[in-house]
Design an enzyme around this catalytic site. Sequence first.
Site, PDB file in Angstrom:
ATOM      1  N   ASP A  94     -16.143  38.197 -27.022  1.00 24.06           N
ATOM      2  CA  ASP A  94     -16.511  38.779 -28.129  1.00 24.06           C
ATOM      3  C   ASP A  94     -17.172  40.096 -27.689  1.00 24.06           C
ATOM      4  O   ASP A  94     -17.399  40.260 -26.498  1.00 24.06           O
ATOM      5  CB  ASP A  94     -17.491  37.917 -28.924  1.00 24.06           C
ATOM      6  CG  ASP A  94     -18.868  37.520 -28.300  1.00 24.06           C
ATOM      7  OD1 ASP A  94     -18.891  37.891 -27.025  1.00 24.06           O
ATOM      8  OD2 ASP A  94     -19.431  36.741 -28.549  1.00 24.06           O
ATOM      9  N   ASP A 267     -13.591  29.681 -32.974  1.00 26.29           N
ATOM     10  CA  ASP A 267     -14.683  29.466 -31.988  1.00 26.29           C
ATOM     11  C   ASP A 267     -15.598  28.908 -32.535  1.00 26.29           C
ATOM     12  O   ASP A 267     -16.393  29.290 -33.527  1.00 26.29           O
ATOM     13  CB  ASP A 267     -15.039  30.584 -31.126  1.00 26.29           C
ATOM     14  CG  ASP A 267     -15.960  31.574 -31.359  1.00 26.29           C
ATOM     15  OD1 ASP A 267     -15.564  32.154 -32.399  1.00 26.29           O
ATOM     16  OD2 ASP A 267     -17.088  31.288 -31.186  1.00 26.29           O
ATOM     17  N   CYS A 305      -9.264   7.803 -31.183  1.00 31.28           N
ATOM     18  CA  CYS A 305      -9.357   8.920 -30.378  1.00 31.28           C
ATOM     19  C   CYS A 305      -8.707   8.449 -28.962  1.00 31.28           C
ATOM     20  O   CYS A 305      -9.053   7.483 -28.473  1.00 31.28           O
ATOM     21  CB  CYS A 305     -10.760   9.417 -30.216  1.00 31.28           C
ATOM     22  SG  CYS A 305     -10.828  10.800 -28.901  1.00 31.28           S
ATOM     23  N   CYS A 307      -8.824  10.287 -25.936  1.00 36.75           N
ATOM     24  CA  CYS A 307      -9.394  10.775 -24.917  1.00 36.75           C
ATOM     25  C   CYS A 307      -9.901   9.929 -23.676  1.00 36.75           C
ATOM     26  O   CYS A 307     -10.217   8.869 -23.828  1.00 36.75           O
ATOM     27  CB  CYS A 307     -10.651  11.763 -25.412  1.00 36.75           C
ATOM     28  SG  CYS A 307     -12.296  11.125 -25.565  1.00 36.75           S
ATOM     29  N   CYS A 310     -13.022   7.877 -24.635  1.00 45.88           N
ATOM     30  CA  CYS A 310     -12.746   6.599 -25.625  1.00 45.88           C
ATOM     31  C   CYS A 310     -11.935   5.698 -24.970  1.00 45.88           C
ATOM     32  O   CYS A 310     -11.978   4.459 -25.275  1.00 45.88           O
ATOM     33  CB  CYS A 310     -12.261   7.108 -26.942  1.00 45.88           C
ATOM     34  SG  CYS A 310     -13.448   8.134 -27.982  1.00 45.88           S
ATOM     35  N   HIS A 336     -15.676  14.439 -25.195  1.00 48.24           N
ATOM     36  CA  HIS A 336     -15.087  13.739 -26.495  1.00 48.24           C
ATOM     37  C   HIS A 336     -14.976  14.750 -27.587  1.00 48.24           C
ATOM     38  O   HIS A 336     -13.994  14.979 -28.240  1.00 48.24           O
ATOM     39  CB  HIS A 336     -15.781  12.466 -26.796  1.00 48.24           C
ATOM     40  CG  HIS A 336     -15.755  12.034 -28.271  1.00 48.24           C
ATOM     41  ND1 HIS A 336     -14.543  11.551 -28.476  1.00 48.24           N
ATOM     42  CD2 HIS A 336     -16.087  12.435 -29.401  1.00 48.24           C
ATOM     43  CE1 HIS A 336     -14.312  11.119 -29.781  1.00 48.24           C
ATOM     44  NE2 HIS A 336     -15.565  11.782 -30.286  1.00 48.24           N
TER      45      HIS A 336
HETATM   46 ZN   LIG Z   1     -12.640  10.320 -27.619  1.00 43.21          ZN
END
Ligand SMILES: [Zn+2]
Length: 382
Positions: A94, A267, A305, A307, A310, A336
């Site tokens: 930016d 963003d 999820c 990820c 998780c 996460h």
């Molecule tokens: Zn997760």
Amino acid sequence: MEKHSFEFKLQAQDGKARAGILKTPHGPIHTPVFMPVGTLASVKSLTPEDLEEIGAEIILGNTYHLYLRPGPDLIAQFQGLHRFMHWNKPILTDSGGYQIYSLAHHRKISEEGATFRSHIDGSLHFLTPEKVISIQETIGADIIMCFDECPPYPVDYKYAEKSLDLTLRWARRCKEAHHRKDQALFGIVQGSFFPDLRRRSAEALLEMDFDGYAIGGLSVGEPKEMMWEAIEISNEVLPPHQPRYAMGIGLPEDIVECVWRGVDMFDCVVPTRHARTGTLFTSFGPLVIRHAKYAKDERPIDENCQCYVCRHYSRAYLRHLFMTKELLAYRLNSYHNIYYFINLMRQLREAILTGCLAQFRKTFYERQNQIKEENHDVDESI
Ligand SMILES: [Zn+2]
């Protein structure tokens, strides 16, 4: 876009929403895209390898912060931010306009530029559009932004108009000062929440012919309806074959609404900041990990999820880390939350490509409301 390293290809449209690919010198970006914020050349608590594993395709750096610390000279010594921070994918910087408005002290805006005192040590600085472009050329991001004035909210029409005209003159100076052919320069639509000023802003920038366009001055305390209107008006004017970026947006529901209205890039510090204060985003709404009811909960944050966090950690363990202020809490929570945002964008993109965004949006809200009913007594932090 004219520059050969940059190309924006629209792949599909669903209503006003768009899915596309933005090619940059450091690789392609699939839109709509969320850009994790790496204010000081670091997405707080995560390594570049984490970000790659999560699937982040571009990150954002803040020119105001990087200008103050470590300063452009050190970044120049490393031939740019990519090598300095060991991130070889696209970066957007930016221009610092928003930070001068929101962080710096004793700021004074003149035709020539902005004088302000650093929020860190009170030192005096003077930035012009030319200098801001030069700093961003040194940082070497793939996409850079024009220097703009961000008017506060609310603001009267006269002030908004004066500010907008100055921002447009600065945009012209930025365009003239920008020489690196391997960087895309985006103009920023301002005009507060006056429809005619927004329109005028977008039209004037279009004439200057930028590589893409950002919609700035949003999420500054205005009611949501005003934000949607400002987005819609800007997008009516902005050309369909160029990328559109809503700066500083936002919460998951804000992103869904902006994608619905034709925005491609986002963003926000929300995922990492909320991670550090223990609010975790899930497919059924935000979960506040400090709540006592999670003390013995063996389930992951979100069973939907995929990820790393998780797949391996329980709510009980994450709550324990958070309550004892273990450093790992910030890292796992951030991992996460960033995954949630990147995955939300993947789902939105898929929905646009398959023409079922309306259904996705409906289901998204139905699920998001689940935790509010269950958790209404604790969820005040969002
Ligand atoms: Zn997760």
